[in-house]
Design an enzyme around this catalytic site. Structure first.
Site, PDB file in Angstrom:
ATOM      1  N   SER A 128       4.203  -0.291  -1.764  1.00 16.63           N
ATOM      2  CA  SER A 128       4.191  -0.870  -3.102  1.00 16.63           C
ATOM      3  C   SER A 128       5.446  -0.487  -3.873  1.00 16.63           C
ATOM      4  CB  SER A 128       2.936  -0.405  -3.859  1.00 16.63           C
ATOM      5  OG  SER A 128       2.953   1.002  -4.048  1.00 16.63           O
ATOM      6  N   HIS A 158       0.844  -1.187   0.000  1.00 12.27           N
ATOM      7  CA  HIS A 158       0.000   0.000   0.000  1.00 12.27           C
ATOM      8  C   HIS A 158       0.882   1.240   0.000  1.00 12.27           C
ATOM      9  CE1 HIS A 158      -2.411   3.161   2.265  1.00 12.27           C
ATOM     10  NE2 HIS A 158      -3.123   2.949   1.183  1.00 12.27           N
ATOM     11  N   SER A 159       0.598   2.175  -0.906  1.00  9.36           N
ATOM     12  CA  SER A 159       1.296   3.456  -0.949  1.00  9.36           C
ATOM     13  C   SER A 159       2.799   3.245  -1.129  1.00  9.36           C
ATOM     14  CB  SER A 159       0.971   4.246   0.324  1.00  9.36           C
ATOM     15  OG  SER A 159       1.437   5.567   0.239  1.00  9.36           O
ATOM     16  N   LEU A 160       3.611   3.778  -0.233  1.00  9.22           N
ATOM     17  CA  LEU A 160       5.056   3.638  -0.364  1.00  9.22           C
ATOM     18  C   LEU A 160       5.493   2.181  -0.282  1.00  9.22           C
ATOM     19  CD1 LEU A 160       7.810   5.107  -0.568  1.00  9.22           C
ATOM     20  CD2 LEU A 160       7.838   5.197   1.935  1.00  9.22           C
TER      21      LEU A 160
END
Length: 715
Positions: free
Chosen positions: A354, A350-352
């Site tokens: 990924s 999720h977010s960073l």
């Protein structure tokens, strides 16, 4: 217990004693009443601190039954360790404590519960201690057997419990400041309800999770310790994600479950924020942080700065080492606890998180050296400059038989790169293998960008060890010469650890990967590029997510097309989206019909009256009639035309990053979110944990690899 004895004496004095003649009948009645008593069914609970308050949560029925069987197994029950919650927690019966297996968490108290009372501030029931519950049960059995009620007991906390009858039992708390003479129960505040047995209280008890695990998914969080608007940790958010998946398996894979084809998918969280901020960097930051707006600055240091940490050579290495080692550690631990596991492994970020996974996957060793996941358990670090040998290259080209020829001529990789077709022919290499070798050398030369200047590296860094992400970059100078720009430009050079397994699918939620690649200097991803060890890649995002970016336009920059719309989990498009599309289609139809009518009127008005031109006019009318007829305001014909257009639309090729399938998938916004997208921007970035549509897409793609599909395909 003196109060109970005195109360029994008062009852014996006040109640009329039976006559001797009715003794036999009294015994018969006593036997009938005593036969109504049934032992209470215990249920196991554990205590969790939620919002600084103790909350007792029941184990699911399957785990409670296992705990009860272990409790009654014999003398060694105190040494027993019972796995619960799908194997994610262990309960030590002797300690009456519950410990997390895969992550760090405070141990929680476990209790075998039979009697409950209602709490002060809410309607949730609180279990009595096991010892006092046993006293209550004995008193209750005596009251039922003798049919003597209004029993009064005093708890260890000097609280009074009165059993008026089987359906009315109350609990009184002592009032502070009562005198030494005490006070009557009715003067001790509001009574609280007492219940016997878990079946008499309002609590949700789940049946349990399937024992069979079909697939394992590791979930990596983004910036900060909190993962949603309720400031919950990654463990709690992944618990929600897992719960949603279990519900969707029952509703959308019902046939497969009934046929015992599937069990469940296990989701395990990966935490890298705590190890990063335990390095002492927080102390250094606090030393230079201004004292004003303290809360905002603390939030920035604890959350936003994670993005800058990832772009720092020192802390980027810490982050990738932590994530990779956790991915390997959790996998090894999972195999130890589930030795019969035969399923695959996927990863999600999720977010960073990924972006971290994306960088790790792009720097994995390719499939030439297969990883034996169960033998190669330690964390292996891969030097970024590792390149395959000449023998490995020939093996990849299926030309291993010619390695002895090159070895005899003392030709290594560097010498081979200088060879021409004539040189290879003089060595006795046939025409077909010569073409393969020369094409491979040409492709490798372009992909490595050997003619491009390399940027200056930080002190002590070897730029020859730049991550080999250059394999999927495309030219940025617009000359079309096939040169590839190195992804390492703008990226911190670090050593990327090896994963001890090959993930099947990589899911990115609300991911900024596209933005980071662009900032690093990339304009295009080679359509032929794919992860060395991972076959699938899905970029899933909410349309209002301010952090999410697309990937497909970097693969196919010359074509404009939208992302794939994720179907609603109930099998339809949201009503407001259908209404919006219907209005758009209607306006387009009206516009086309109006333009067609004006065109026909203009042609009839300007039609020439000369007979010599009638033949050409007739031909023009014949050509115009199909055009005008297709523009008649007919809903049926319009729908048929739209279907035909959809069927005739050529498929979009988005490269091999997801095995030739689409990469970008967009969720459908809720009706309330469509009113003001700015209000729901932050929430949109944190919505994935409880999104049924997101979870269903993950399950669908995972089970498709096993040949298992949804009961009914979603539209």
């Amino acid at each position: 217990m003196s109060s109970v004895e005195s109360h029994e004496e008062q009852l014996s004095q006040s109640d009329p004693s039976p006559s001797p003649n009715s003794c036999s009948s009294f015994e018969l009645i006593d036997m009938d009443v005593g036969s109504l008593y049934e032992p209470v069914s215990p249920h196991w609970f554990y205590c969790k601190i939620i919002d600084s308050k103790e909350t007792w949560i029941p184990f699911n029925s399957q785990d409670s039954q296992q705990l009860e069987e272990a409790y009654g197994s014999g003398k060694d029950c105190d040494r027993r360790v019972v796995p619960t919650d799908g194997g994610r927690y262990d309960v030590h019966l002797g300690e009456r404590m519950r410990y997390a297996v895969y992550w760090d968490e405070l141990a929680s108290e476990v209790r075998r519960c039979t009697w409950f009372y209602k709490g002060d501030k809410d309607n949730k029931y609180v279990p009595y201690s096991e010892s006092f519950s046993q006293v209550l049960e004995e008193t209750y059995m005596l009251a039922v057997t003798l049919d003597e009620w209004k029993k009064k007991l005093e708890s260890p906390n000097r609280e009074v419990i009165i059993l008026h009858n089987p359906k009315l039992m109350v609990h009184y708390q002592p009032v502070a400041g009562s005198d030494e003479w005490g006070s009557t129960p009715t003067e001790q505040g509001r009574p609280r309800t007492v219940k016997r047995g878990v079946e008499n209280i309002s609590v949700d008890i789940h049946c349990g999770e399937p024992l069979q695990i079909d697939h394992l998914v590791f979930v990596v969080h983004g910036i900060g310790p909190a993962c949603d608007l309720r400031f919950r940790s990654i463990v709690q958010c992944v618990n929600d994600f897992r719960s949603v998946s279990l519900n969707l398996l029952q509703t959308h894979f019902k046939k497969a479950q009934e046929n015992q084809q599937i069990g469940r998918v296990e989701f395990l969280p990966v935490n890298w924020h705590s190890p990063l901020h335990s390095t002492g960097v927080d102390v250094d930051l606090q030393r230079i942080t201004l004292p004003s707006i303290n809360r905002l600055r603390h939030f920035t240091n604890d959350t936003i700065l994670d993005v800058f940490f990832y772009n720092s050579p020192t802390y980027c290495q810490t982050i990738v080492d932590t994530v990779a080692s956790e991915l390997n550690r959790l996998y090894v631990l999972f195999l130890q606890r589930n030795p019969d596991f035969k399923g695959g492994v996927s990863i999600a970020g999720h977010s960073l998180g990924s972006l971290i996974l994306f960088d790790i996957l792009t720097n994995q060793k390719d499939s030439l050296g297969d990883v034996d996941s169960k033998k190669d358990l330690p964390s292996i670090f891969m030097e970024q400059g590792d390149t395959p040998t000449l023998e490995e290259d020939l093996k990849k080209l299926q030309l291993s038989e010619f390695f002895s020829v090159f070895e005899k001529e003392k030709v290594d990789k560097e010498a081979l790169a200088l060879c021409t077709d004539k040189d290879l022919q003089e060595m006795g290499i046939p025409l077909g293998p010569r073409k393969k070798i020369l094409n491979y050398l040409r492709t490798r030369k372009n992909s490595m960008g050997i003619n491009r200047p390399t940027p200056q590296s930080p002190a002590g860094a070897n730029m020859s060890n730049i991550p080999k992400e250059s394999e999927f970059c495309s030219s940025t100078n617009g000359t079309g010469n096939g040169e590839h720009l190195d992804v390492g430009i703008g990226q911190v050079p670090v050593k990327y650890p090896r994963l001890i397994y090959k993930p099947e699918i990589f899911f990115a939620f609300g991911s900024p990967i596209g933005m980071f690649l662009t900032v690093r200097g990339l304009k295009r991803i080679d359509p032929n590029y794919k992860f060395p060890t991972c076959k699938g890649f899905f970029n899933i995002y909410h349309p209002f997510d301010p952090v999410a970016y697309r990937i497909e336009p970097m693969v196919v920059p010359g074509v404009e097309f939208g992302p794939m719309l994720i179907p609603h989990h109930k099998g339809r498009k949201r009503m407001h989206l259908e209404l919006r599309e219907g209005l758009t289609r209607m306006s387009m139809d009206l516009k086309n019909n109006l333009l067609g009518s004006l065109r026909m009127a203009w042609k009839s008005f300007t039609r020439a009256p000369y007979p010599a031109l009638q033949a050409s006019e007739t031909a023009e009318e014949t050509e115009a009639e199909p055009e005008s007829s297709s523009e008649k305001p007919s809903d049926v014909s319009t729908e048929e035309n739209l279907v035909a257009v959809k069927q005739e639309a050529p498929p979009i090729h988005v490269g091999m990053l997801n095995g030739g399938q689409r990469i970008d998938y967009v969720l459908q916004e809720k009706p309330i979110e469509s009113f003001n997208e700015y209000l729901f921007a932050l929430q949109s970035h944190l919505c994935y944990w409880e999104s049924e549509d997101t979870v269903l897409l993950v399950l669908k793609e995972i089970y498709q690899t096993q040949g298992i599909f949804l009961d009914q395909p979603l539209q």
